[in-house]
Design an enzyme around this catalytic site. Structure first.
Site, PDB file in Angstrom:
ATOM      1  N   ARG A  51      -4.223   8.989 -11.691  1.00 26.34           N
ATOM      2  CA  ARG A  51      -2.910   8.512 -11.243  1.00 26.34           C
ATOM      3  C   ARG A  51      -2.217   9.635 -10.468  1.00 26.34           C
ATOM      4  O   ARG A  51      -1.606   9.427  -9.443  1.00 26.34           O
ATOM      5  CB  ARG A  51      -2.038   8.046 -12.424  1.00 26.34           C
ATOM      6  CG  ARG A  51      -0.598   7.792 -12.000  1.00 26.34           C
ATOM      7  CD  ARG A  51       0.262   6.998 -12.971  1.00 26.34           C
ATOM      8  NE  ARG A  51      -0.058   7.120 -14.363  1.00 26.34           N
ATOM      9  CZ  ARG A  51       0.177   8.201 -15.118  1.00 26.34           C
ATOM     10  NH1 ARG A  51       0.774   9.255 -14.603  1.00 26.34           N
ATOM     11  NH2 ARG A  51      -0.168   8.222 -16.385  1.00 26.34           N
ATOM     12  N   TYR A 103      11.513  -6.262   7.867  1.00 27.57           N
ATOM     13  CA  TYR A 103      10.489  -7.023   7.155  1.00 27.57           C
ATOM     14  C   TYR A 103      11.119  -7.743   5.951  1.00 27.57           C
ATOM     15  O   TYR A 103      11.859  -7.135   5.172  1.00 27.57           O
ATOM     16  CB  TYR A 103       9.401  -6.046   6.701  1.00 27.57           C
ATOM     17  CG  TYR A 103       8.298  -6.683   5.917  1.00 27.57           C
ATOM     18  CD1 TYR A 103       7.395  -7.539   6.532  1.00 27.57           C
ATOM     19  CD2 TYR A 103       8.154  -6.442   4.559  1.00 27.57           C
ATOM     20  CE1 TYR A 103       6.382  -8.136   5.809  1.00 27.57           C
ATOM     21  CE2 TYR A 103       7.137  -7.027   3.829  1.00 27.57           C
ATOM     22  CZ  TYR A 103       6.256  -7.874   4.455  1.00 27.57           C
ATOM     23  OH  TYR A 103       5.250  -8.459   3.741  1.00 27.57           O
ATOM     24  N   ASP A 175      10.099   2.968   9.089  1.00 28.80           N
ATOM     25  CA  ASP A 175       8.949   2.112   8.813  1.00 28.80           C
ATOM     26  C   ASP A 175       8.178   1.980  10.127  1.00 28.80           C
ATOM     27  O   ASP A 175       8.624   1.323  11.059  1.00 28.80           O
ATOM     28  CB  ASP A 175       9.432   0.744   8.295  1.00 28.80           C
ATOM     29  CG  ASP A 175       8.278  -0.201   7.950  1.00 28.80           C
ATOM     30  OD1 ASP A 175       7.163   0.001   8.463  1.00 28.80           O
ATOM     31  OD2 ASP A 175       8.506  -1.154   7.183  1.00 28.80           O
ATOM     32  N   LYS A 200      -1.765  -3.070   7.348  1.00 31.83           N
ATOM     33  CA  LYS A 200      -1.744  -3.651   8.691  1.00 31.83           C
ATOM     34  C   LYS A 200      -2.684  -2.873   9.630  1.00 31.83           C
ATOM     35  O   LYS A 200      -3.868  -2.876   9.418  1.00 31.83           O
ATOM     36  CB  LYS A 200      -0.302  -3.694   9.188  1.00 31.83           C
ATOM     37  CG  LYS A 200       0.704  -4.218   8.140  1.00 31.83           C
ATOM     38  CD  LYS A 200       0.465  -5.672   7.732  1.00 31.83           C
ATOM     39  CE  LYS A 200       1.259  -6.091   6.503  1.00 31.83           C
ATOM     40  NZ  LYS A 200       2.691  -5.818   6.534  1.00 31.83           N
TER      41      LYS A 200
HETATM   42  C1  LIG Z   1       3.727  -5.711   5.545  1.00 34.68           C
HETATM   43  C2  LIG Z   1       4.900  -4.853   5.798  1.00 34.68           C
HETATM   44  C3  LIG Z   1       5.533  -4.163   4.754  1.00 34.68           C
HETATM   45  C4  LIG Z   1       5.090  -4.306   3.314  1.00 34.68           C
HETATM   46  O1  LIG Z   1       3.819  -3.779   3.099  1.00 34.68           O
HETATM   47  P1  LIG Z   1       2.769  -4.354   2.005  1.00 34.68           P
HETATM   48  O2  LIG Z   1       1.579  -3.499   2.214  1.00 34.68           O
HETATM   49  O3  LIG Z   1       2.561  -5.806   2.314  1.00 34.68           O
HETATM   50  O4  LIG Z   1       3.423  -4.160   0.672  1.00 34.68           O
HETATM   51  C5  LIG Z   1       6.604  -3.360   5.077  1.00 34.68           C
HETATM   52  N1  LIG Z   1       7.054  -3.233   6.346  1.00 34.68           N
HETATM   53  C6  LIG Z   1       6.465  -3.892   7.369  1.00 34.68           C
HETATM   54  C7  LIG Z   1       7.004  -3.712   8.743  1.00 34.68           C
HETATM   55  C8  LIG Z   1       5.382  -4.720   7.131  1.00 34.68           C
HETATM   56  O5  LIG Z   1       4.821  -5.385   8.153  1.00 34.68           O
END
Ligand SMILES: *Cc1c(COP(=O)(O)O)cnc(C)c1O
Length: 384
Positions: A51, A103, A175, A200
């Protein structure tokens, strides 16, 4: 060659990754272990419990940090877990100013989870940094920026927000999921923390859910590593291996996403049934100049709405697609289409989402790396 002197493409393949010392294996082994033998109490080889740290995760954290030109990297079980770790830097009463078209899952976490623990959130359009300054109070501790924004592809000037954060001693988190580290490096522009949904573009193959933070500040790193270990939202070694494998082609994939994205965006713009097309590569995009300055290219994420703005028309269109798949998520090699109002942004109330352009007929596409002629032919038949 020192890692910091390497170009992105070389770092993607080599940063943080060395042939395995025990066997010479070129690929980072999947250290599927929870614990590590200690020769004497207090003595170890840098790993005690998985962890806290695992060698496969460690290699990935070093690699991703290098891609964001960051000193430190921390990987989490999902993008939302990485966001949660950032929020745990704050205390009850602290305020976060966040972009308003973010998001949907982030919005849900902010308003339904952290708001219950006394963190206050203010949402605002961030196209102009000067308009945000009056919202800053003595309680404001963090600025939350997503750029390009989801799903209407607004571009936020990271350098302008970094200057604002510095002036008021706020933590600026960006982000960077939609851009990927190949297109944009927020730490270089003055951000304190870069956050990714690795799920992504970075993973890129739609087979792993993971999150990541990159940063330079040692104190922030200590605090976030403490949270990562204390809360425990970490990712497993197999997932880290898959992501390390995906990253080796990140630059190639991104180049093709961008090429295909540009062709599809221009084609959509010329179609008589299409109303608005949102893509930062258009010269007519309101923040095209900022996009050109802070991004290497414009990416493969595009949203468009239909003439008449009927939800039924959008449903029919996405149901007729055969190369694009109707699905949540983005950034994989395969092209996906989504309907934000009922999918990714369903958690945001209708009037709130309409304000940010998430109208009933809006369709978001993640342009993959298939042959672009097939993608355009598919959109053409679906538009009818
Ligand atoms: C998908 C996404 C998230 C969340 O990420 P997860 O891996 O699905 O928890 C946060 N910000 C953006 C811009 C995203 O596309």
């Amino acid at each position: 060659m020192r890692e910091e002197n390497m170009k992105f493409e070389t770092k993607a393949i080599h940063a943080g990754v060395q042939p395995d010392e025990a066997t010479g294996a070129i690929m980072t082994p999947i250290y599927q272990t929870t614990t590590y033998a200690q020769p004497r109490p207090g003595e170890n080889k840098g790993y005690e419990y998985s962890r806290t740290l695992n060698p496969t995760r460690h290699a990935l954290e070093k690699n991703l940090a290098a891609l964001e030109n960051g000193k430190h990297g921390l990987a989490f079980g999902s993008g939302l877990a990485a966001i949660d770790a950032c929020m745990r830097l704050l205390n009850p009463g602290d305020e976060v100013i966040s972009t308003n078209d973010l998001y949907g899952g982030t919005y849900r976490q902010f308003t339904k989870v952290h708001a219950r623990y006394g963190i206050k959130f203010r949402f605002a359009g961030m196209q102009h940094a000067a308009a945000i300054e009056p919202l800053i109070s003595a309680n404001t501790k963090m600025l939350w920026v997503e750029t390009p924004t989801n799903p209407t592809m607004n571009i936020i000037d990271i350098e302008a927000f970094a200057a604002l954060a510095k002036k008021h001693q706020l933590i600026l988190v960006v982000d960077n999921t939609f851009a990927s580290p190949y297109l944009q490096n927020p730490l270089d522009l003055g951000a304190d923390i870069v956050m990714h949904s690795v799920t992504k573009y970075i993973g890129g193959h739609s087979d792993v859910v993971m999150g990541f933070l990159a940063l330079n500040d040692d104190k922030l790193r200590t605090d976030l590593a403490f949270i990562q270990n204390s809360v425990g939202a970490v990712c497993g070694p197999m997932d880290c291996f898959l992501v390390l494998r995906g990253i080796k082609t990140l630059h190639l994939r991104m180049q093709r996403h961008c090429e295909n994205g540009a062709k599809v965006a221009h084609w959509l713009k010329a179609h008589p049934k299409v109303d608005k097309v949102y893509w930062p590569g258009f010269e007519s995009h309101p923040n095209h100049e900022v996009a050109k300055r802070q991004m290497r290219d414009f990416g493969g994420m595009i949203s468009f709405s239909l003439i008449g703005d009927k939800m039924e028309d959008a449903f029919d269109l996405v149901s007729r697609l055969t190369v694009f798949t109707l699905a949540e998520s983005l950034g994989g090699v395969e092209s996906l289409a989504g309907h934000p109002a009922t999918m990714t942004h369903a958690a945001i109330p209708k009037d709130e989402r309409a304000k940010t352009g998430v109208t009933d007929s809006l369709i978001r596409i993640s342009v993959g790396i298939e042959h672009v002629d097939d993608l355009i032919a598919d959109l053409a038949q679906a538009l009818g």
